[in-house]
Write an enzyme that holds these catalytic residues in place. Structure first.
Site, PDB file in Angstrom:
ATOM      1  N   ASN A   9       2.662 -10.553   3.217  1.00 40.40           N
ATOM      2  CA  ASN A   9       2.594 -11.083   4.025  1.00 40.40           C
ATOM      3  C   ASN A   9       1.910 -12.706   3.459  1.00 40.40           C
ATOM      4  OD1 ASN A   9       4.163 -12.471   5.959  1.00 40.40           O
ATOM      5  ND2 ASN A   9       2.232 -11.395   7.597  1.00 40.40           N
ATOM      6  N   GLU A  35       6.495  -9.767  -0.746  1.00 47.02           N
ATOM      7  CA  GLU A  35       6.493 -10.680   0.572  1.00 47.02           C
ATOM      8  C   GLU A  35       5.477 -12.056  -0.423  1.00 47.02           C
ATOM      9  OE1 GLU A  35       7.387 -11.980   5.200  1.00 47.02           O
ATOM     10  OE2 GLU A  35       7.154  -9.960   4.327  1.00 47.02           O
ATOM     11  N   ASP A 148       8.947  -2.038   0.184  1.00 50.27           N
ATOM     12  CA  ASP A 148       8.708  -2.674   1.677  1.00 50.27           C
ATOM     13  C   ASP A 148      11.007  -2.424   1.481  1.00 50.27           C
ATOM     14  OD1 ASP A 148       9.265  -3.743   3.974  1.00 50.27           O
ATOM     15  OD2 ASP A 148       8.791  -5.232   3.815  1.00 50.27           O
ATOM     16  N   ASN A 150      12.153  -2.092   4.210  1.00 52.96           N
ATOM     17  CA  ASN A 150      12.602  -1.997   5.500  1.00 52.96           C
ATOM     18  C   ASN A 150      13.430  -1.901   6.417  1.00 52.96           C
ATOM     19  OD1 ASN A 150      11.306  -5.101   6.637  1.00 52.96           O
ATOM     20  ND2 ASN A 150      12.480  -5.877   5.010  1.00 52.96           N
ATOM     21  N   HIS A 248       1.206  -4.915   7.076  1.00 50.91           N
ATOM     22  CA  HIS A 248       1.538  -3.692   6.494  1.00 50.91           C
ATOM     23  C   HIS A 248       0.272  -3.318   6.062  1.00 50.91           C
ATOM     24  CE1 HIS A 248       6.027  -4.069   5.647  1.00 50.91           C
ATOM     25  NE2 HIS A 248       5.656  -5.519   6.346  1.00 50.91           N
TER      26      HIS A 248
END
Length: 266
Positions: A9, A35, A148, A150, A248
């Protein structure tokens, strides 16, 4: 061989929260990042290649958005950026590093939670990624796809599964797709292989809304998905929650070293 996967992130944000100090004590051979939210010019020397690691990255064209990376103790024989689709690759979602007969992938599948348009993008990426996964499985290489995805695959993979059946990340079509990756193509969800019954302990992401972290209202959307022979060498798995580097948590899996492909790394 220890492999860590973590959605940052934002690499700069994670660095400010002590990520690199923590990594220095993990003795990981491979670290897959998602990310990044940064381009090359934004990365410090430490971010580009932490002490003892080679760094490889696939940046998004849009500033402050997406992007994936891999740190490795050994130099890669080959690095593949992107899937060959201009729209997907512009978002920096796939990076593959090859070491002998081993492929390590850092993957960041799109989220569809912002609305129908992005959900349509997510389905489009899934449709095109599926045959790529099949090709990797058929290649004869040992492969681990970290990242990730998702998608929470099963009811046990999120706290409020009943209330999320119509929400992106737990839609029936997404769960069925992930099931096909495992059941039809033969990939192995390594965490679930080692912890088949885990529920509350399995989550890797918590919303910033409300008291999700405090109440452990989480989702398991970060995975290490491997070819069967490689998955069979996994001996331990943990999700690190003692510090928070992003929304995360790091997924850490240790593999034995019976494969010649791993000898150059481990």
């Amino acid at each position: 061989m220890r492999i860590i996967s973590l959605n940052l992130n934002g690499i700069r944000s994670a660095a400010s929260k002590g990520l690199y100090e923590w990594l220095a004590h993990q003795h990981a051979e491979l670290i897959c990042l998602q990310e990044l939210k940064a381009q090359h010019a934004n990365l410090t020397e430490q971010m580009q290649s932490p002490n003892g690691y080679f760094g490889y990255f696939h940046y998004a064209e849009k500033k402050g958005y997406s992007g994936v990376g891999i740190y490795s103790k050994a130099p890669a024989d080959e690095v593949i950026e992107g899937l060959g689709y201009a729209d997907i690759d512009a978002e920096g979602r796939y990076l593959e590093a090859r070491f002998g007969n081993l492929s390590v992938v850092s993957l960041y599948l799109p989220s569809g939670s912002s609305g129908p348009d992005r959900q349509a993008v997510k389905f489009s990426v899934m449709d095109r990624f599926y045959p790529h996964l099949a090709a990797l499985m058929a290649s004869g290489r040992e492969v681990v796809v970290c990242g990730d995805w998702n998608i929470a695959h099963q009811q046990a993979d999120l706290k409020n599964w009943r209330g999320n059946q119509k929400n992106s990340g737990f839609l029936p079509e997404e769960r069925a797709w992930f099931g096909q990756v495992l059941d039809e193509q033969g990939w192995v969800d390594v965490y679930r292989k080692l912890h088949p019954d885990a529920t509350d302990a399995c989550y890797t992401w918590w919303s910033n809304r409300g008291q999700a972290w405090d109440n452990n209202v989480g989702w398991r959307i970060d995975y290490q998905v491997a070819t069967p022979q490689l998955a069979a060498t996994a001996v331990s798995c943990s999700i690190y929650k003692q510090q928070r580097f992003s929304d995360h948590a790091p997924l850490i899996i240790d593999y034995r070293q019976p494969l010649s492909a791993l000898s150059s790394i481990a």
